[in-house]
Design an enzyme around this catalytic site. Sequence first.
Site, short mmCIF file in Angstrom:
data_model
loop_
_atom_site.label_atom_id
_atom_site.label_comp_id
_atom_site.label_asym_id
_atom_site.label_seq_id
_atom_site.Cartn_x
_atom_site.Cartn_y
_atom_site.Cartn_z
N ASP A 119 -1.66 -11.46 -4.79
CA ASP A 119 -2.45 -10.22 -4.74
C ASP A 119 -3.46 -10.29 -5.87
O ASP A 119 -3.15 -10.02 -7.03
CB ASP A 119 -1.52 -9.00 -4.92
CG ASP A 119 -1.08 -8.43 -3.58
OD1 ASP A 119 -1.33 -9.06 -2.54
OD2 ASP A 119 -0.47 -7.35 -3.58
N HIS B 133 0.87 -6.81 -11.98
CA HIS B 133 2.30 -6.58 -12.19
C HIS B 133 2.82 -7.54 -13.25
O HIS B 133 3.66 -7.18 -14.06
CB HIS B 133 3.07 -6.78 -10.88
CG HIS B 133 2.72 -5.77 -9.82
ND1 HIS B 133 3.18 -5.86 -8.53
CD2 HIS B 133 1.95 -4.65 -9.86
CE1 HIS B 133 2.71 -4.84 -7.82
NE2 HIS B 133 1.95 -4.10 -8.61
N GLU C 246 7.40 -9.09 -3.41
CA GLU C 246 6.38 -8.91 -4.45
C GLU C 246 7.00 -8.28 -5.69
O GLU C 246 7.41 -7.12 -5.65
CB GLU C 246 5.26 -8.01 -3.92
CG GLU C 246 4.20 -7.72 -4.95
CD GLU C 246 3.04 -6.92 -4.39
OE1 GLU C 246 2.75 -7.07 -3.19
OE2 GLU C 246 2.45 -6.14 -5.15
N ASP D 71 -0.40 0.51 -13.55
CA ASP D 71 -0.99 -0.34 -12.53
C ASP D 71 -2.37 0.20 -12.16
O ASP D 71 -2.48 1.23 -11.49
CB ASP D 71 -0.06 -0.24 -11.31
CG ASP D 71 -0.24 -1.37 -10.33
OD1 ASP D 71 -0.89 -2.36 -10.66
OD2 ASP D 71 0.31 -1.25 -9.22
N GLU E 42 1.42 -10.55 -7.92
CA GLU E 42 0.26 -9.73 -8.29
C GLU E 42 0.10 -9.77 -9.80
O GLU E 42 0.96 -9.27 -10.54
CB GLU E 42 0.49 -8.28 -7.81
CG GLU E 42 -0.59 -7.34 -8.32
CD GLU E 42 -0.58 -5.97 -7.69
OE1 GLU E 42 -0.19 -5.84 -6.52
OE2 GLU E 42 -0.96 -5.01 -8.38
N ASP F 291 -5.62 -6.64 -3.47
CA ASP F 291 -4.85 -5.41 -3.62
C ASP F 291 -5.43 -4.62 -4.79
O ASP F 291 -4.81 -4.46 -5.83
CB ASP F 291 -3.38 -5.77 -3.86
CG ASP F 291 -2.49 -4.53 -3.82
OD1 ASP F 291 -2.99 -3.45 -3.48
OD2 ASP F 291 -1.29 -4.66 -4.12
N HIS G 214 -0.31 -1.60 5.43
CA HIS G 214 0.97 -0.89 5.43
C HIS G 214 1.06 -0.15 6.76
O HIS G 214 0.08 0.50 7.16
CB HIS G 214 1.01 0.20 4.35
CG HIS G 214 1.17 -0.29 2.97
ND1 HIS G 214 1.26 0.56 1.90
CD2 HIS G 214 1.26 -1.54 2.46
CE1 HIS G 214 1.39 -0.14 0.80
NE2 HIS G 214 1.40 -1.41 1.10
N ASP H 55 -4.83 -1.71 -10.67
CA ASP H 55 -5.32 -2.35 -9.44
C ASP H 55 -6.83 -2.49 -9.44
O ASP H 55 -7.51 -2.09 -8.48
CB ASP H 55 -4.88 -1.54 -8.21
CG ASP H 55 -3.42 -1.81 -7.84
OD1 ASP H 55 -2.88 -2.86 -8.21
OD2 ASP H 55 -2.83 -0.95 -7.15
#
Lengths: 438, 438, 438, 438
Positions: free
Chosen positions: D298, D273, D234, D309, D270, D341, D103, D311
Amino acid sequence: PDAEFFPDIGKIAFRSDAGPAETLVFKHYNANEVVMGKTMEEWLRFSVCFWHTFRGTGADPFGFPTLIRPWDDGTNSIENAKRRLRAAFEFFSKLGIKYWTFHDRDIAPERETLEETNKDLDEISDLALELQKATGVKLLWATANLFANPRYMNGAASNPDAHIFAYAGAQVKKCLEVAKKLGAENFVFWGGREGYHTLLNTDILAEQNHLANFFKMAAAYKKKIGFTGTLLIEPKPKEPAKHQYDYDAMTVIAFLKHYGLEKEYKLNIEPNHTTLAGHGYEHDIVMASAFGMLGSIDSNTGSPDLGWDTDQFPMDIKNTTFVMKTVIEQGGIQPGGLNFDCKVRRESTDLKDMYIAHIGAMDTFARGLKNASKLIQDGVLKNLVKERYNSYTTGIGKKIEDGTATFEELEQYILEKGNPHAVSGQQEHCESILNFYI
Amino acid sequence: PDAEFFPDIGKIAFRSDAGPAETLVFKHYNANEVVMGKTMEEWLRFSVCFWHTFRGTGADPFGFPTLIRPWDDGTNSIENAKRRLRAAFEFFSKLGIKYWTFHDRDIAPERETLEETNKDLDEISDLALELQKATGVKLLWATANLFANPRYMNGAASNPDAHIFAYAGAQVKKCLEVAKKLGAENFVFWGGREGYHTLLNTDILAEQNHLANFFKMAAAYKKKIGFTGTLLIEPKPKEPAKHQYDYDAMTVIAFLKHYGLEKEYKLNIEPNHTTLAGHGYEHDIVMASAFGMLGSIDSNTGSPDLGWDTDQFPMDIKNTTFVMKTVIEQGGIQPGGLNFDCKVRRESTDLKDMYIAHIGAMDTFARGLKNASKLIQDGVLKNLVKERYNSYTTGIGKKIEDGTATFEELEQYILEKGNPHAVSGQQEHCESILNFYI
Amino acid sequence: PDAEFFPDIGKIAFRSDAGPAETLVFKHYNANEVVMGKTMEEWLRFSVCFWHTFRGTGADPFGFPTLIRPWDDGTNSIENAKRRLRAAFEFFSKLGIKYWTFHDRDIAPERETLEETNKDLDEISDLALELQKATGVKLLWATANLFANPRYMNGAASNPDAHIFAYAGAQVKKCLEVAKKLGAENFVFWGGREGYHTLLNTDILAEQNHLANFFKMAAAYKKKIGFTGTLLIEPKPKEPAKHQYDYDAMTVIAFLKHYGLEKEYKLNIEPNHTTLAGHGYEHDIVMASAFGMLGSIDSNTGSPDLGWDTDQFPMDIKNTTFVMKTVIEQGGIQPGGLNFDCKVRRESTDLKDMYIAHIGAMDTFARGLKNASKLIQDGVLKNLVKERYNSYTTGIGKKIEDGTATFEELEQYILEKGNPHAVSGQQEHCESILNFYI
Amino acid sequence: PDAEFFPDIGKIAFRSDAGPAETLVFKHYNANEVVMGKTMEEWLRFSVCFWHTFRGTGADPFGFPTLIRPWDDGTNSIENAKRRLRAAFEFFSKLGIKYWTFHDRDIAPERETLEETNKDLDEISDLALELQKATGVKLLWATANLFANPRYMNGAASNPDAHIFAYAGAQVKKCLEVAKKLGAENFVFWGGREGYHTLLNTDILAEQNHLANFFKMAAAYKKKIGFTGTLLIEPKPKEPAKHQYDYDAMTVIAFLKHYGLEKEYKLNIEPNHTTLAGHGYEHDIVMASAFGMLGSIDSNTGSPDLGWDTDQFPMDIKNTTFVMKTVIEQGGIQPGGLNFDCKVRRESTDLKDMYIAHIGAMDTFARGLKNASKLIQDGVLKNLVKERYNSYTTGIGKKIEDGTATFEELEQYILEKGNPHAVSGQQEHCESILNFYI
């Protein structure tokens, strides 16, 4: 004299004729209005919570703080802490709310050592006591923040490390002393990180044994120092942990009964936690009340389509009607109350949003109270329920009720009376009755 | 001699070298293979459940039956019931499973009166006893179907009508007698409709009081007739009711302890119910075991993205590894077992799908058993966990463990030792260790 | 003359002063009352659905039928089918609802061959036409039941077997003809089993290609026979399939646009499906309307804590206010309507529960309509929203709105104007405004 | 030379014989091992993401940072930013991963003005370019952080304020330039706050129109500057917003097709998600691939019982087998990759946990790749599926497939051929076949 922190806002008025956009007045909450023999204020016992409303920054896992308050310079200084506290009491007073709640680590800064931390907490709680006296605002409950500091990342009283357990005990000891000093009517335990992230590294029995011992020490110390508030445990199913040991009302009741603690603790129910546990909004309030364990309520809400704790202000009139129905039926929630454990959305960045949110929620609860009182006083639903269970008041039903029937008697009853027939549950009829009051 | 119901299928063989499409042989489950001192058969104690596999029709809320069995003429006759039973025992034998389970109303037809119904149940259970003797297949548990008949639409032991409660009692009485006759090793209560659909028409305290009295009567009658099986309650959070009183393991433990029933009952945990309650797959098995309440397991699975009970065959090796880890750690699941409370998909319409599904699940559990036994015998995870809680074996930790510490001592400890430091939980390390065994 | 099927119930009256227990009168729904220039009847366009209310039995996955109707002898005869239809039209008339909806297989029995089945459908639809003329009740929409028969267990238009696809096509062909004959204003496709249970055995692209070809054939046949009703697709995320291709509004829009069908079809949104897809109650209605695709609404509700389709009557006033707000804002829902795709609870076994449920829901929608009309006419929220987006009406905002701005221009704008500041979203203010109208 | 940031860790080795506790070596991932004609490295195209692994602090909504990195002094200085970047490239190299992602706001500090911010980004990206060249590590994709800064609290390209939209455009412009400079193979848009919190204050059509215009500007600017990477969107259903416009794969496809953008953008899926949107783990990967829109992945996971989320690192072999099956079937994921991710748990505080987590996940994917390649090469499942749809290759099926059949022909076919019969879906058989490879 103290500066005014909210110079543009005066004491919030009650004006039942206010229009839709006038959200800075009460349209329904009229503190002294009498409902079923008590004032609204006595029934509702609202409290503002300090951590959300005066320490919440609007930061979320994807974004930086949005809520910039003019009295908060962002430092960890004792002066800043005092200013926040004075702003809070101005807020309580203008809102006309008679109770507040706090986390120890949110009202006073944490320092390098326990001694220094406790010293600052003493200084801040002196000011709190002074402000309480000056304003008449009382402390509904205090609690110890056993989850924000990194030391608690693997739990406090359920931490695998006894050193951390010890720190948590020392912290709660002090917090109980402060609660006593401030006349707290209750003391709450929210098991922030008492749970597990993965079973692979966890001895869940050892952790719960330790947790139970912690609660025993707290109950013992409460008695020792003569603190008379009620001890409360607040269930939550998950978040931040994957599983929290205080999952829901019945889980906590199981825990308390297993460890012989059910006389020492009651429950503080938060509906946003109830819905995250998969129940209906009012379920845990009703369940805890039925088992005689409902001590206080964190009156907030989530959004049914979201899977995390959003701590929104309760704005649904049907929900508040359900809550107040249970509160009235158990004769009130005192010494507990309705604590607004909710935060303005991080996008609600104006100072007045703090007021609007609380006023909207208070009005929603006032409507819930009025609805529930009419519903109860009319007795339509109550009579329907009473009639529904009427067969347990005589004959074989009475024996079942009393626990004196046996399977042999039941069989004999069927052989004599034949097959029973099912009776309509009338759910839609009941729902329509409820809607009459909403 | 009896007709063969599955003429194309013989006794299922173990062939570890079978190829991917050969799904009618065991590749991992080898009944007599010894693992940690017991045979696979002794550890796994599989049972087939009669209701799903011999009464399931494939009907769902949106569709008519799809599973047409050649031995079932669709009538309610005693002959049809007997044919189904014989087909079942042929199935058990060919599969090499040593236990079965049933619902009373599924093995024998319901008639106009209780007497007639019981008479047919006697006749069918005579045949079952005969088939048990002939095949060596035993009864893991029996249960009473207290939910399918319309009379139970508002609950059985929690029904607002005492007449219906009485019928339920009479039915369970008979079912306990049959369980005894057939040498059942356990007896299960699944509270199908013991719960509520709307709080508006429900007295949840009265209903739970009645339910508790029902369980007391069952325990008393069990003793009276000398039935020695374990009584088990099976938690489920919802469906068919909106809320079921037996929500999850901890809820049932709360209920049992509240009513003083915890010595009389253990739990039968179904992971598909656990996940519907919002927990991880193995959570309730681990939790019930930790509290000494794990009696038996309904070894099925759901799909994590679906919100209802799909009762699928367990095909995930990680899940079965977790389950068998707990089973091994508590020294086995006997007198309980792993009951396949699962049904072939309604689209799996071939007779051989019945076998393939059970074989696939049995192999999945055999792999879980082998994985778990290696994991436990290597001791890597166990040592990691032991080390993690080591601080509770000496000093202040030992006092906490023993429940003799006080908050004053804890505070003193911190004042002397200073702040604790957090230690890595090593979750990914643990997950990688687990994967070594999968 | 026809026998009266509901002899105890007359034409349902409007009496705004009725008491809470009087649930057999309208207190809010007054068909001819004018709201924003149209009558309530014109805005609300209620329809009763035949399958739930006249074919629903109360059976669920755990229990047998509970809803015994005196006019239904349980047979598959044409006489029984006719009696049900007459009972339905008596019900529609007494309720004062001007539309109905049906599934082909529910109004007429299925026979051995397609010819015989179609013949019975002709006979029944002749009667339906006659009853429509006699009562003035019209057909909001018809649909083909492509999911209940076992042949459809693996899908209809997405079935792996072309023979079954062909059967589905033949069935819809006939159903479109009947819809035309009865003057249906719409025709609905609910993809009951168009989806997958496991990806392992599924070619999802082939299945969706076939499904698209099916929709093309339907659109072509509609034109060929001159049927002028709107074709509608009803999204649902899952159940009975694990995943349904028509997951939610946006998924169906993606499908339609991918296959060039967006001019031929609109959406029929059911909020109980919306919430099962993880959205808020009104989300798909608002989203479909925004994209110009909202054709009709199945006005029911689920329970937010349940993970399956409960098809309950909508009794929440806030929800109906949201729905009617969107309906008013798009100028009405015609030729669609508010179809009560809901069923009385299986415990609501009295005949009068059928009326009470519909009346309660109609009153709830009438309140929603009145609330929404006041909210819209006052304009408070609308102005707030308009003001919020005002920056897009001039300058750089206008260029963004028109799609003529470039990144270079945007960068230049920032270099000149500097950093923007965030503005309060005022969520709690908006929620309080909404509550003014509820 | 640069200091070593991980002095205790060398280049991670491949040692297939390593033991369970040896989690700092690869046991399965062997970069140069050839599978179906490509090396593991070519198939898997792993990337490390900078934001989680080098900017993640372990802070969560209930707790302060736990992850203290020795190279990070906590300041916002350019020196600190550079040190983090050098640590990152040491990490990539020791792990043997050939791609990274970032990012913009995470690699370089945000300053008072856009010019200053861009200047620092230039300086940092110069260093990144240098480190890329020195190590051979390439940029899989870059993205702009349009959600963390308070200005974006109400959205970026969907913000009600055009000034904020403009800022977002300027930011992405710069980020595209940096992506080009660093040779990014893709550029990702994650619509962090592009969605709504309440419909009450939101014009969802205006917001989506603006969002579409934003994507058009990005595509235009990409062409203008000659950036050749793929643009990716995404999907995520919710969090931080209550509803995000990029809900899931099909929602984004609908959006792209509605606005004519489907040629310019592909999807970055992802799975965490996907599961939050209510689908199975692999669903959106399979769906996006089927529609020709799968651009990158991801590769993380959530916990099925959690509603937010998390991750987590992907450690489930069945899941990675499913993912790699789709990747192989579409001929690879290039120019996309498998971007990690995911973040170490906040309790995983050791530096080595960063390695262990990535290694564990890489090994899990290597096993998935090997499993999927065997599964595909054996062809058992593929043949089963092919056979299942065989009826569409000839006769009426072929006409359906080609889109040339009509409802009249289908009816005629049924009249001639009679009723079809359903065929077993063989789900459990397929699941058992899959387990053979796991």
